[in-house]
Design a protein around this motif. Sequence first.
Motif, PDB file in Angstrom:
ATOM      1  N   THR A  60       0.260  -1.019  -0.503  1.00 34.33           N
ATOM      2  CA  THR A  60      -0.177  -0.038   0.096  1.00 34.33           C
ATOM      3  C   THR A  60       0.959   1.101  -0.433  1.00 34.33           C
ATOM      4  O   THR A  60       0.322   2.206  -0.889  1.00 34.33           O
ATOM      5  CB  THR A  60      -0.551   0.539   1.513  1.00 34.33           C
ATOM      6  N   GLU A  61       1.901   1.081   0.802  1.00 34.13           N
ATOM      7  CA  GLU A  61       2.741   3.043   0.648  1.00 34.13           C
ATOM      8  C   GLU A  61       3.591   2.675  -0.449  1.00 34.13           C
ATOM      9  O   GLU A  61       4.651   3.677  -0.234  1.00 34.13           O
ATOM     10  CB  GLU A  61       3.661   2.410   2.835  1.00 34.13           C
ATOM     11  N   ALA A  85       3.242   5.604  -3.064  1.00 40.02           N
ATOM     12  CA  ALA A  85       3.669   6.907  -1.624  1.00 40.02           C
ATOM     13  C   ALA A  85       5.135   6.965  -1.425  1.00 40.02           C
ATOM     14  O   ALA A  85       5.846   8.499  -2.391  1.00 40.02           O
ATOM     15  CB  ALA A  85       2.988   7.383  -0.665  1.00 40.02           C
ATOM     16  N   ARG A 135       5.776   8.123  -5.066  1.00 40.32           N
ATOM     17  CA  ARG A 135       5.368   9.405  -5.525  1.00 40.32           C
ATOM     18  C   ARG A 135       6.373  10.750  -4.968  1.00 40.32           C
ATOM     19  O   ARG A 135       6.427  11.579  -5.534  1.00 40.32           O
ATOM     20  CB  ARG A 135       3.835   9.472  -5.400  1.00 40.32           C
ATOM     21  N   LYS A 175       4.128  -1.965  -9.184  1.00 39.53           N
ATOM     22  CA  LYS A 175       3.847  -0.171  -8.241  1.00 39.53           C
ATOM     23  C   LYS A 175       5.104   0.552  -9.698  1.00 39.53           C
ATOM     24  O   LYS A 175       4.681   1.211  -8.653  1.00 39.53           O
ATOM     25  CB  LYS A 175       4.562  -0.563  -7.172  1.00 39.53           C
ATOM     26  N   ALA A 189      -0.278   2.231   6.700  1.00 40.03           N
ATOM     27  CA  ALA A 189       1.118   2.087   6.008  1.00 40.03           C
ATOM     28  C   ALA A 189       0.969   3.960   5.488  1.00 40.03           C
ATOM     29  O   ALA A 189      -0.030   4.302   5.791  1.00 40.03           O
ATOM     30  CB  ALA A 189       0.062   1.915   4.591  1.00 40.03           C
ATOM     31  N   LEU A 190       2.266   3.941   5.543  1.00 41.70           N
ATOM     32  CA  LEU A 190       2.517   5.732   5.227  1.00 41.70           C
ATOM     33  C   LEU A 190       1.790   6.457   3.752  1.00 41.70           C
ATOM     34  O   LEU A 190       1.764   5.784   2.829  1.00 41.70           O
ATOM     35  CB  LEU A 190       3.924   5.205   4.865  1.00 41.70           C
ATOM     36  N   ASP A 191       1.071   7.246   3.869  1.00 39.77           N
ATOM     37  CA  ASP A 191       1.013   8.719   2.627  1.00 39.77           C
ATOM     38  C   ASP A 191       1.660   9.290   2.117  1.00 39.77           C
ATOM     39  O   ASP A 191       2.421   9.437   3.410  1.00 39.77           O
ATOM     40  CB  ASP A 191      -0.586   8.553   2.679  1.00 39.77           C
ATOM     41  N   ASP A 192       1.021   9.547   1.992  1.00 38.60           N
ATOM     42  CA  ASP A 192       1.937  10.946   0.671  1.00 38.60           C
ATOM     43  C   ASP A 192       2.499  12.055   2.164  1.00 38.60           C
ATOM     44  O   ASP A 192       3.183  12.575   2.074  1.00 38.60           O
ATOM     45  CB  ASP A 192       1.590  11.814  -0.527  1.00 38.60           C
ATOM     46  N   GLU A 193       1.779  12.496   3.453  1.00 38.16           N
ATOM     47  CA  GLU A 193       1.348  13.467   3.173  1.00 38.16           C
ATOM     48  C   GLU A 193       2.122  13.285   4.743  1.00 38.16           C
ATOM     49  O   GLU A 193       3.250  13.573   5.469  1.00 38.16           O
ATOM     50  CB  GLU A 193      -0.290  13.756   4.096  1.00 38.16           C
ATOM     51  N   LYS A 194       1.818  11.651   4.919  1.00 40.83           N
ATOM     52  CA  LYS A 194       2.533  10.904   6.665  1.00 40.83           C
ATOM     53  C   LYS A 194       4.812  11.355   5.819  1.00 40.83           C
ATOM     54  O   LYS A 194       5.051  11.952   6.685  1.00 40.83           O
ATOM     55  CB  LYS A 194       2.082  10.139   6.616  1.00 40.83           C
TER      56      LYS A 194
END
Length: 204
Positions: free
Chosen positions: A97-98, A101, A104, A134, A184-189
């Motif tokens: 999932t991460e 991110a 990106r 990915k 899971a880390l996202d873009d903002e985190k």
Amino acid sequence: MRRVLAGLVAGALLALAGCTDESPKIDDAAAAPTGPPCLQAASPSPAQSPSAGVAGKPLPAMAVRCFDGGRYVDVAQLGSTPTILNLWRSNCEPCRTELPALQRFVTAAGSKVRVVGVIVKDSRPAAQSVIDDKQLTFPMLEDRDQQFSIALSQVVGKSVANALPATLFIAPGGRIVYTYQGIALDDEKIRALTADHLGIEVAA
């Protein structure tokens, strides 16, 4: 007859043992992966030394194999620039999932921050499938026997070998300044942690 029975019992025990192995089977005979490329060799400099006065815990002194071939990389190279080190495995759903991110973030950060993946105890075909799916382009190392992740665990004082994904923020000088393990880390985190722990702002 006894030999036949012994063989059947041994086969049954092996089959049962295989059901308890949560990691993909590692195929040493698999063809070399196609990429992404590994870290480029860096020339040693005083700024790369773990004793350069940067706060944090030093990276373990060891070499880790590149995913794209048999070459090994000195982990001290990770101290040449601010680095995010992400440990993952193909059958880890939060890892999968991460990873996009992080990809990106690589595009947005450019040369400000380096992202390096470490594939832990995984088969090459399974890891390659995730990389292709990915469309990951950042450098990958492989820790097939978990020696590197176990050494990292000893440095940071908690398991990164068996609690994936794990993301380490490494300051110039080769010092681990923060270890993230959680959802899971996202873009903002990722951007927030990079700003907080590496002091680098990356625009969305």
